[in-house]
Design an enzyme around this catalytic site. Structure first.
Site, short mmCIF file in Angstrom:
data_model
loop_
_atom_site.label_atom_id
_atom_site.label_comp_id
_atom_site.label_asym_id
_atom_site.label_seq_id
_atom_site.Cartn_x
_atom_site.Cartn_y
_atom_site.Cartn_z
N GLY A 129 -3.97 -14.16 1.01
CA GLY A 129 -3.01 -14.37 2.11
C GLY A 129 -3.44 -13.63 3.36
N GLU A 156 -8.08 -16.15 -4.89
CA GLU A 156 -6.93 -16.55 -5.69
C GLU A 156 -7.30 -17.12 -7.05
OE1 GLU A 156 -7.20 -16.89 -2.50
OE2 GLU A 156 -5.30 -16.61 -1.48
N GLU A 203 -5.63 -15.88 5.06
CA GLU A 203 -4.84 -17.03 5.52
C GLU A 203 -4.09 -16.70 6.79
OE1 GLU A 203 -3.13 -17.54 1.56
OE2 GLU A 203 -3.82 -19.62 1.62
N ALA A 239 -1.32 -11.59 -0.58
CA ALA A 239 0.12 -11.62 -0.89
C ALA A 239 0.38 -10.46 -1.86
CB ALA A 239 0.49 -12.95 -1.54
N1 T1G Z 1 -0.73 -7.08 -4.31
C1 T1G Z 1 -0.17 -6.00 -4.87
N2 T1G Z 1 -0.83 -4.87 -5.21
C2 T1G Z 1 -2.16 -4.85 -4.96
C3 T1G Z 1 -2.83 -5.96 -4.37
C4 T1G Z 1 -2.06 -7.11 -4.04
N3 T1G Z 1 -2.61 -8.17 -3.47
N4 T1G Z 1 -4.15 -5.62 -4.27
C5 T1G Z 1 -4.28 -4.38 -4.76
N5 T1G Z 1 -3.09 -3.92 -5.18
C6 T1G Z 1 -2.83 -2.60 -5.75
C7 T1G Z 1 -3.61 -2.34 -7.04
O1 T1G Z 1 -2.89 -2.85 -8.14
C8 T1G Z 1 -3.68 -0.83 -7.04
O2 T1G Z 1 -2.40 -0.38 -7.44
C9 T1G Z 1 -3.82 -0.47 -5.55
O3 T1G Z 1 -3.31 -1.62 -4.83
C10 T1G Z 1 -5.25 -0.23 -5.14
O4 T1G Z 1 -5.98 -1.40 -5.56
C11 T1G Z 1 -0.69 -16.65 -0.70
C12 T1G Z 1 -0.89 -15.86 -3.21
C13 T1G Z 1 -7.80 -5.15 -1.66
C14 T1G Z 1 -10.22 -5.07 -2.29
O5 T1G Z 1 -6.66 -10.99 -4.99
O6 T1G Z 1 -9.23 -7.09 -4.42
O7 T1G Z 1 -2.87 -13.70 -1.51
O8 T1G Z 1 -3.15 0.98 -9.42
O9 T1G Z 1 -7.72 -0.09 -6.85
O10 T1G Z 1 -10.53 -0.66 -4.89
O11 T1G Z 1 -2.83 -17.45 -1.02
O12 T1G Z 1 -7.27 -4.25 -4.39
O13 T1G Z 1 -2.75 2.09 -7.20
O14 T1G Z 1 -0.79 1.18 -8.52
O15 T1G Z 1 -8.09 -2.53 -6.19
O16 T1G Z 1 -9.54 -0.16 -2.57
C15 T1G Z 1 -5.05 -12.31 -3.22
C16 T1G Z 1 -6.64 -8.15 -4.72
C17 T1G Z 1 -3.66 -12.11 -3.73
C18 T1G Z 1 -7.01 -9.11 -3.61
C19 T1G Z 1 -8.79 -3.04 -2.47
N6 T1G Z 1 -5.66 -11.02 -3.00
N7 T1G Z 1 -6.97 -6.78 -4.39
O17 T1G Z 1 -9.62 -2.48 -3.49
O18 T1G Z 1 -8.07 -0.72 -4.42
S1 T1G Z 1 -2.88 -13.66 -4.06
C20 T1G Z 1 -6.44 -10.46 -3.94
C21 T1G Z 1 -8.27 -6.36 -4.30
C22 T1G Z 1 -2.66 -14.33 -2.51
C23 T1G Z 1 -2.07 -16.27 -1.09
C24 T1G Z 1 -2.17 -15.75 -2.49
C25 T1G Z 1 -8.45 -4.91 -4.05
C26 T1G Z 1 -8.81 -4.56 -2.60
P1 T1G Z 1 -2.26 1.08 -8.20
P2 T1G Z 1 -7.53 -1.19 -5.85
P3 T1G Z 1 -9.51 -0.93 -3.83
#
Ligand code: T1G
Length: 655
Positions: free
Chosen positions: A107, A130, A110, A68
């Site tokens: 998500g 999460e 999901e 998400a």
């Molecule tokens: N939402 C918004 N921005 C995100 C994002 C996300 N989910 N994930 C990464 N970014 C931004 C990050 O801040 C950075 O921004 C850029 O993307 C590159 O990230 C309903 C509610 C996917 C493995 O927890 O683990 O889903 O600094 O440096 O090393 O149940 O990002 O460039 O401005 O980390 O290539 C669950 C979080 C969300 C995964 C990629 N998902 N992200 O790694 O890039 S909650 C996560 C990561 C959810 C549902 C619930 C990693 C990555 P900027 P990066 P990367």
């Protein structure tokens, strides 16, 4: 084959009767409002067009869907909400296949779980992380995953937020096939053939039965690791619920829990940490500075710290030249490094081939001339200014002109070391935390004369090690130890004022620290700080409050856990409150006519947090730390500050 566009981020092409829908929302294809609306429009189109037999979902770039959009949290929700999109996929009348071309997280997974088939490239990463954001999956993860892999495995994955390889996901039953060839071609073929068979809707599958004992054991382990965090505990409850109620009821309870946690203080703190980690890598002035390639790393000194650094670098694929003063010491150093790798093999974290590959890239010698080919040399020798300075002067005559020299000093002034060398611009600080092959934190010290490309190269090396690099300026103790000294001083003031060490430790542990301050103090040993205090005694401000209790302990030979006695006693190794220390504290108070007062746990924690934040503010004012969130990351990753509290600066800001 014409492309169809359903929103800014969602487009599609029709291939052999299959609508291939591409999610293109850089940088990680997060499920923004535009992505959700586009997916709904694409599904509506696929439903109406009889020429479309099936749908494939795929991500643009090297991520399927990163989750998400965390940036939308805290903002008013925008329709369609993710659960609605996911239900639409699962209930769709035609096959929907997830072609997982990269990370499918949160998500993102999901969405894939609601698809009727999931196929992935071997490099894909799969998980529901999460809980690392202080929440639980909020779009069906806790209800659909156990239907595919069982309750025990789902508890373990979700409560830890563990991310697994596509291969492990396939073994678990999350992924149906690993695709080594063209993912799109394979997915289109699979989707076409699925059009002729009944659809496998995950939500309608029963949760495979498992023994209550196995489930209880998995749950207990998850709660033990949670250490007071709500997310993991709620995840366990929701996964268990999946086997006990209908999908609809389970989804409703999951959503209610997700919304409650999303708006919690714990989730705000962990979101702060998530974005802080990404901000830390952005260093002002380095935007257009290319790091130099580092392949061969010299490490001078292969003791506890040097061998840990060597293993971290070997694990990351670098070639290592360890340097010792004698052949015998070099042999001991190699044995130390080999021992760490052998432990990893014994624990199953490393296989024999991996161990041999690492040892094949390691040389430990007594002749520093071997460093002539090093791109970077890190010194991890005794923390003495003369020793380090003399070493760097010697290295000036050995290493290449473009080689970088890094000091691992904890307390010495790297500017003084640099000033004594021929090329101070190539000197940088790399302050590792022991054990260096385990601890993520690495303070990258930007010395007065460090050239930008040297700093950029050091940062790139740190990231190559998988570390969390935090750039800091030069001050005694850099960021972490300076803040640690500040709150240790405040804690000793409180001991003199009336609190006892074990009361302070209990308050910190109740707050979420894995170990109290005085217990850590005993474990690290009291003598180094004592030696430093004695060195500083002559120049200490006589007007400043000084607590001599730690000196008394050292004078009595109470140097900490290794000595069997410190702030605590350690009969048969067990940390125990020692009445002798309590008496020493009472004497110290009486000598200053201090009438001891009592402190509540909350008063103790508040006073220590304020001391940390005050020192953090000073570090910001002095330009030692670039941003408050960097300070939070140092305290969380180097000093046990509970991540679900966000860090001392975050807490101060929320106050
Ligand atoms: N939402 C918004 N921005 C995100 C994002 C996300 N989910 N994930 C990464 N970014 C931004 C990050 O801040 C950075 O921004 C850029 O993307 C590159 O990230 C309903 C509610 C996917 C493995 O927890 O683990 O889903 O600094 O440096 O090393 O149940 O990002 O460039 O401005 O980390 O290539 C669950 C979080 C969300 C995964 C990629 N998902 N992200 O790694 O890039 S909650 C996560 C990561 C959810 C549902 C619930 C990693 C990555 P900027 P990066 P990367």
């Amino acid at each position: 084959m014409s492309a169809l566009r359903f929103s800014d981020t969602i487009s599609a092409t029709l291939t052999d009767g299959v609508l291939v829908v591409t999610i293109d929302n850089p940088p990680v294809n997060a499920l923004s409002a535009d992505v959700r609306a586009g997916l709904m429009a694409a599904l509506g189109h696929a439903e109406k067009d009889s020429a479309i037999a099936a749908v494939v979902l795929i991500g643009a770039g090297n991520t399927f869907i990163g989750g998400a959009d965390i940036k939308e949290f805290g903002k008013p929700p925008v329709e369609p909400l993710l659960p609605e999109v996911i239900a639409r996929i699962e209930d769709f009348s035609k096959p929907v296949v997830a072609a997982i071309n990269g990370a499918a997280l949160g998500g993102g997974l999901e969405v894939a779980l609601a698809c009727h088939e999931r196929d992935a490239v071997p490099s894909a990463k799969i998980g529901l992380p999460e809980v690392k954001l202080g929440i639980v999956p909020g779009a069906g993860g806790t209800q659909r995953l156990p239907r595919l892999i069982g309750t025990v495995a789902a508890i373990e994955l979700i409560s830890n937020g563990r991310i697994v390889s596509a291969n492990e996901a396939c073994k678990l039953g999350i992924i149906d096939s690993l695709i080594e060839s063209s993912l799109i071609d394979a997915a289109v073929a699979i989707a076409r053939s699925a059009a002729d068979s009944p659809l496998r809707r995950t939500g309608t599958l029963p949760v495979p039965p498992e023994s209550t004992e196995a489930i209880d054991k998995a749950a207990a382990e998850a709660l033990r690791k949670a250490r007071g965090q709500r997310g993991p505990a709620e995840a366990v409850r929701l996964v268990r619920l999946a086997a006990a109620t209908s999908l609809a009821e389970g989804l409703a309870e999951e959503r209610r829990t997700f919304v409650e946690l999303r708006d919690s203080e714990e989730a705000a703190a962990l979101r702060h940490v998530f974005f802080a980690e990404r901000a830390a890598g952005k260093v002002e002035g380095l935007e257009n500075v290319a790091p130099r390639k580092i392949e061969t790393v010299g490490i001078v000194g292969t003791g506890l710290m040097g061998s840990g650094i060597a293993v971290a670098a070997l694990n990351a694929g670098y070639r290592i030249i360890g340097i010792e003063q004698t052949q015998e010491a070099a042999q001991k150093g190699r044995e130390r490094i080999t021992g760490i790798l052998d432990k990893a093999v014994q624990s199953g974290r490393l296989d024999i081939a991996g161990r041999d590959d690492r040892l094949g890239r390691l040389a430990v010698v007594a002749d520093a001339q071997g460093l002539a080919e090093a791109d970077l040399v890190i010194e991890a020798v005794f923390d003495d200014l003369a020793v380090k300075t003399e070493l760097f002067q010697r290295l000036d005559g050995i290493v290449r002109a473009d080689a970088i020299l890094a000091t691992n000093t904890s307390y010495l002034d790297p500017n003084v070391i640099a000033a004594a060398t021929a090329h101070p611009e190539r000197i940088v600080g790399l302050h590792f935390f022991s054990p260096a092959n385990i601890m993520r934190l690495l303070e990258v010290v930007n010395c007065e004369k460090t050239a930008p490309h040297v700093l950029a190269s050091a940062l790139a090396f740190a990231k190559g090690l998988g570390k969390l690099p935090i750039v800091c300026g030069v001050t005694a103790g850099f960021i972490g130890n300076r803040i640690f000294s500040a709150y240790r001083r405040e804690a000793e003031f409180m001991v003199e004022d009336g609190a006892l060490p074990h009361e302070i430790d209990a308050a910190l542990e109740a707050y979420g620290f894995p170990m109290g301050l005085f217990a850590v103090y005993d474990m690290a040993g009291l003598e180094i700080a004592w030696a430093r205090r004695k060195r500083q005694a002559a120049t200490r401000d006589p007007a400043a409050r000084y607590v001599a209790i730690a000196d008394r302990l050292c004078e009595a030979g109470r140097f900490g856990q290794r000595a069997g006695r410190g702030w605590y006693a350690y009969p048969d190794g067990k940390r125990t409150v020692d009445p002798e220390v309590t008496a020493m504290i009472a004497t110290a108070r009486a000598e200053k006519d201090i009438a001891p007062q009592s402190f509540t746990a909350d008063e103790i924690v508040t006073r220590l947090l304020k001391a940390m934040a005050a020192e953090g503010d000073a570090l910001l004012t002095e330009g030692i730390a670039a941003r408050a969130s960097d300070i939070d990351l140092v305290m969380i990753n180097g000093y046990g500050f509970p991540p679900h509290k966000g860090g001392p600066m975050f807490v101060a800001g929320r106050r």
